[in-house]
Design a protein around this motif. Sequence first.
Motif, short mmCIF file in Angstrom:
data_model
loop_
_atom_site.label_atom_id
_atom_site.label_comp_id
_atom_site.label_asym_id
_atom_site.label_seq_id
_atom_site.Cartn_x
_atom_site.Cartn_y
_atom_site.Cartn_z
N ILE A 99 -3.93 -16.61 7.01
CA ILE A 99 -3.24 -17.83 7.46
C ILE A 99 -1.73 -17.63 7.35
O ILE A 99 -1.27 -16.74 6.65
N PRO A 100 -0.95 -18.48 8.03
CA PRO A 100 0.51 -18.37 7.93
C PRO A 100 0.99 -18.68 6.51
O PRO A 100 0.41 -19.54 5.83
N GLU A 101 2.04 -18.00 6.09
CA GLU A 101 2.60 -18.23 4.76
C GLU A 101 3.00 -19.69 4.56
O GLU A 101 2.92 -20.20 3.44
N ALA A 102 3.41 -20.35 5.62
CA ALA A 102 3.84 -21.74 5.53
C ALA A 102 2.72 -22.67 5.06
O ALA A 102 2.98 -23.77 4.58
N GLU A 103 1.47 -22.22 5.20
CA GLU A 103 0.33 -23.04 4.79
C GLU A 103 -0.01 -22.86 3.31
O GLU A 103 -0.90 -23.54 2.80
N VAL A 104 0.69 -21.97 2.64
CA VAL A 104 0.43 -21.70 1.22
C VAL A 104 1.62 -22.17 0.41
O VAL A 104 2.75 -21.76 0.66
N THR A 105 1.39 -23.04 -0.55
CA THR A 105 2.43 -23.47 -1.47
C THR A 105 1.96 -23.21 -2.89
O THR A 105 0.78 -22.92 -3.12
N GLU A 106 2.87 -23.32 -3.82
CA GLU A 106 2.48 -23.10 -5.22
C GLU A 106 1.49 -24.15 -5.69
O GLU A 106 0.73 -23.91 -6.63
N ARG A 107 1.44 -25.28 -5.04
CA ARG A 107 0.50 -26.35 -5.43
C ARG A 107 -0.84 -26.26 -4.71
O ARG A 107 -1.76 -27.02 -5.01
N SER A 108 -0.96 -25.33 -3.77
CA SER A 108 -2.22 -25.16 -3.04
C SER A 108 -3.35 -24.85 -4.02
O SER A 108 -3.19 -24.04 -4.92
#
Length: 81
Positions: free
Chosen positions: A18-27
Motif C-alpha cells: 500500500i502507499p506509505e501515506a496510508e500508514v501512520t504511527e497510529r495505524s
Amino acid sequence: MDAFETRIIAVVADELGIPEAEVTERSQFADDFGMDTFAVAGLALRVSEEFEVALSHDDIEAFDTVRDLIDAVRELAPQAS
C-alpha cells in the motif's frame, strides 16, 4: 516524524503493498490492515532483518500499532540512537 520512523513506515507499506501515506504511527495492524498474528510476525521478521535487531516473540505479540513496532525497534537498533 524522524527518518527512522519514516523508514519503518516505508517497510510496513511495502510489505502490505500500500502507499506509505496510508500508514501512520497510529495505524493498527488488525483493525486498519486486517493483519492476523502470523502476518504481524512476518512483518516483524522483515523489519528485524532490515534493522538488524532481534525481536522477541513477546515483543511481536504485543504489537497492536505501528508505533509499538517503531518503539520496539528503536530500543534495539544502534542506528536509531
